[in-house]
Design a protein around this motif. Sequence first.
Motif, PDB file in Angstrom:
ATOM      1  N   ALA A  35      -5.852  11.253  -5.388  1.00  0.00           N
ATOM      2  CA  ALA A  35      -6.883  10.568  -6.157  1.00  0.00           C
ATOM      3  C   ALA A  35      -7.024  11.228  -7.524  1.00  0.00           C
ATOM      4  O   ALA A  35      -6.902  12.453  -7.646  1.00  0.00           O
ATOM      5  N   SER A  36      -7.267  10.448  -8.534  1.00  0.00           N
ATOM      6  CA  SER A  36      -7.459  10.966  -9.886  1.00  0.00           C
ATOM      7  C   SER A  36      -8.672  11.894  -9.935  1.00  0.00           C
ATOM      8  O   SER A  36      -9.736  11.586  -9.384  1.00  0.00           O
ATOM      9  N   GLY A  37      -8.508  13.042 -10.546  1.00  0.00           N
ATOM     10  CA  GLY A  37      -9.597  13.988 -10.696  1.00  0.00           C
ATOM     11  C   GLY A  37      -9.841  14.872  -9.495  1.00  0.00           C
ATOM     12  O   GLY A  37     -10.725  15.724  -9.527  1.00  0.00           O
ATOM     13  N   VAL A  38      -9.070  14.694  -8.441  1.00  0.00           N
ATOM     14  CA  VAL A  38      -9.221  15.510  -7.232  1.00  0.00           C
ATOM     15  C   VAL A  38      -8.104  16.536  -7.205  1.00  0.00           C
ATOM     16  O   VAL A  38      -6.931  16.210  -7.395  1.00  0.00           O
ATOM     17  N   MET A  54      -7.449   5.883  -2.849  1.00  0.00           N
ATOM     18  CA  MET A  54      -6.466   6.940  -3.084  1.00  0.00           C
ATOM     19  C   MET A  54      -5.068   6.433  -2.791  1.00  0.00           C
ATOM     20  O   MET A  54      -4.837   5.802  -1.759  1.00  0.00           O
ATOM     21  N   GLY A  55      -4.150   6.675  -3.686  1.00  0.00           N
ATOM     22  CA  GLY A  55      -2.766   6.297  -3.464  1.00  0.00           C
ATOM     23  C   GLY A  55      -2.119   7.212  -2.438  1.00  0.00           C
ATOM     24  O   GLY A  55      -2.410   8.410  -2.375  1.00  0.00           O
ATOM     25  N   SER A  56      -1.232   6.658  -1.631  1.00  0.00           N
ATOM     26  CA  SER A  56      -0.663   7.404  -0.505  1.00  0.00           C
ATOM     27  C   SER A  56       0.844   7.545  -0.624  1.00  0.00           C
ATOM     28  O   SER A  56       1.532   6.630  -1.084  1.00  0.00           O
ATOM     29  N   ILE A  57       1.358   8.689  -0.180  1.00  0.00           N
ATOM     30  CA  ILE A  57       2.787   8.939  -0.165  1.00  0.00           C
ATOM     31  C   ILE A  57       3.233   9.275   1.254  1.00  0.00           C
ATOM     32  O   ILE A  57       2.543   9.998   1.985  1.00  0.00           O
ATOM     33  N   ASP A  64       6.354  14.717  -8.985  1.00  0.00           N
ATOM     34  CA  ASP A  64       5.181  14.847  -9.861  1.00  0.00           C
ATOM     35  C   ASP A  64       4.837  13.503 -10.509  1.00  0.00           C
ATOM     36  O   ASP A  64       3.666  13.082 -10.539  1.00  0.00           O
ATOM     37  N   VAL A  65       5.846  12.825 -11.037  1.00  0.00           N
ATOM     38  CA  VAL A  65       5.627  11.525 -11.690  1.00  0.00           C
ATOM     39  C   VAL A  65       5.118  10.508 -10.681  1.00  0.00           C
ATOM     40  O   VAL A  65       4.176   9.749 -10.952  1.00  0.00           O
ATOM     41  N   LEU A  66       5.701  10.501  -9.515  1.00  0.00           N
ATOM     42  CA  LEU A  66       5.298   9.542  -8.489  1.00  0.00           C
ATOM     43  C   LEU A  66       3.867   9.795  -8.018  1.00  0.00           C
ATOM     44  O   LEU A  66       3.076   8.849  -7.864  1.00  0.00           O
ATOM     45  N   GLU A  67       3.506  11.044  -7.814  1.00  0.00           N
ATOM     46  CA  GLU A  67       2.155  11.363  -7.350  1.00  0.00           C
ATOM     47  C   GLU A  67       1.105  11.030  -8.416  1.00  0.00           C
ATOM     48  O   GLU A  67      -0.007  10.614  -8.084  1.00  0.00           O
ATOM     49  N   ALA A  68       1.441  11.197  -9.696  1.00  0.00           N
ATOM     50  CA  ALA A  68       0.525  10.794 -10.765  1.00  0.00           C
ATOM     51  C   ALA A  68       0.327   9.275 -10.755  1.00  0.00           C
ATOM     52  O   ALA A  68      -0.793   8.780 -10.963  1.00  0.00           O
ATOM     53  N   TRP A  69       1.398   8.540 -10.509  1.00  0.00           N
ATOM     54  CA  TRP A  69       1.305   7.078 -10.405  1.00  0.00           C
ATOM     55  C   TRP A  69       0.398   6.684  -9.241  1.00  0.00           C
ATOM     56  O   TRP A  69      -0.434   5.779  -9.360  1.00  0.00           O
ATOM     57  N   LEU A  70       0.521   7.367  -8.130  1.00  0.00           N
ATOM     58  CA  LEU A  70      -0.310   7.071  -6.963  1.00  0.00           C
ATOM     59  C   LEU A  70      -1.782   7.386  -7.224  1.00  0.00           C
ATOM     60  O   LEU A  70      -2.674   6.628  -6.835  1.00  0.00           O
ATOM     61  N   ALA A  71      -2.029   8.511  -7.860  1.00  0.00           N
ATOM     62  CA  ALA A  71      -3.408   8.934  -8.092  1.00  0.00           C
ATOM     63  C   ALA A  71      -4.149   7.998  -9.031  1.00  0.00           C
ATOM     64  O   ALA A  71      -5.374   7.890  -8.969  1.00  0.00           O
ATOM     65  N   LEU A  78       2.643   0.378  10.594  1.00  0.00           N
ATOM     66  CA  LEU A  78       1.390   0.589  11.323  1.00  0.00           C
ATOM     67  C   LEU A  78       0.463   1.527  10.559  1.00  0.00           C
ATOM     68  O   LEU A  78      -0.755   1.297  10.502  1.00  0.00           O
ATOM     69  N   GLU A  79       1.006   2.582   9.983  1.00  0.00           N
ATOM     70  CA  GLU A  79       0.191   3.501   9.175  1.00  0.00           C
ATOM     71  C   GLU A  79      -0.416   2.776   7.979  1.00  0.00           C
ATOM     72  O   GLU A  79      -1.588   2.992   7.626  1.00  0.00           O
ATOM     73  N   LEU A  80       0.359   1.906   7.362  1.00  0.00           N
ATOM     74  CA  LEU A  80      -0.104   1.212   6.162  1.00  0.00           C
ATOM     75  C   LEU A  80      -1.239   0.239   6.460  1.00  0.00           C
ATOM     76  O   LEU A  80      -1.993  -0.126   5.555  1.00  0.00           O
ATOM     77  N   ALA A  81      -1.388  -0.163   7.713  1.00  0.00           N
ATOM     78  CA  ALA A  81      -2.477  -1.073   8.066  1.00  0.00           C
ATOM     79  C   ALA A  81      -3.838  -0.453   7.754  1.00  0.00           C
ATOM     80  O   ALA A  81      -4.821  -1.170   7.519  1.00  0.00           O
ATOM     81  N   ALA A  82      -3.909   0.875   7.739  1.00  0.00           N
ATOM     82  CA  ALA A  82      -5.170   1.564   7.449  1.00  0.00           C
ATOM     83  C   ALA A  82      -5.247   2.036   6.000  1.00  0.00           C
ATOM     84  O   ALA A  82      -6.221   2.708   5.631  1.00  0.00           O
ATOM     85  N   LEU A  83      -4.250   1.684   5.175  1.00  0.00           N
ATOM     86  CA  LEU A  83      -4.192   2.182   3.798  1.00  0.00           C
ATOM     87  C   LEU A  83      -4.030   1.026   2.820  1.00  0.00           C
ATOM     88  O   LEU A  83      -3.288   0.069   3.107  1.00  0.00           O
ATOM     89  N   PRO A  84      -4.679   1.088   1.661  1.00  0.00           N
ATOM     90  CA  PRO A  84      -4.420   0.064   0.644  1.00  0.00           C
ATOM     91  C   PRO A  84      -3.000   0.194   0.117  1.00  0.00           C
ATOM     92  O   PRO A  84      -2.501   1.298  -0.109  1.00  0.00           O
TER      93      PRO A  84
END
Length: 228
Positions: free
Chosen positions: A201-204, A1-4, A146-153, A46-52
């Motif tokens: 995430a896409s579809g969620v 899942m892409g993160s913001i 909206d555009v950014l969150e679609a890119w993340l998903a 530090l947060e990003l260490a747990a996120l792709p």
Amino acid sequence: MGSIFLVRHATTAASAAGANLGQASDPSLTSHGQVLATRLGRAIVLELAALPHDEMRLISSLARRCLATAAAIGAALEADAAGLSTSVEDGLREVDYGAWEGLTPEECRRRDPELRAAWEADPYVTRAPDGESGQEVAARAFPVLDVLEAWLAAVPSRAAVVVSHNHVVRLRLAALLGIPLPDYRRRLRVEPGSYSVLTFASGVDGPSVRRIAAMPPDGPIGGGTYNA
């Protein structure tokens, strides 16, 4: 899942004093705010260490206080993130306070008691005098997000940091969390230098929430204050 990461800029003299800071003035950070921005950058790493985060975007409002905060975050990210791109977005600017610019809440109440009462009851539809409503802020900021969150998903290994303002952040959090938008100011509080982390995430339907209005380690610095 892409993160913001939704970030409110670090401390200015106005935010330390609890005064309205919208579009009419453009100060940078206080010295304490600059320290807080540096801590914020380290906390995000530090947060990003747990996120792709194979791909990262750092996006800022054009205001100097946001650009300075984003620069401190970017300095921390450069050593951590491959494929970091940076940009600015005019749509992320703060609400226009109009005649209330620079005033404290109590000064606004003395100046315009009826209008201030209406604004406090529903800042989403009520405009500041010669200024904007929350609805008008959302109309320009939400399309950017909206555009950014679609890119993340679309790709789980993406992440983005958005450095913006008090009303922009609270409005977007309210929309994502299902809080009625007229209640965004009453239900949510974001201190200068705070950040929220959500994943898409896409579809969620809707994001997953990791953190809301968190402060970096050691907390606020130099009177970081919630304002109007």
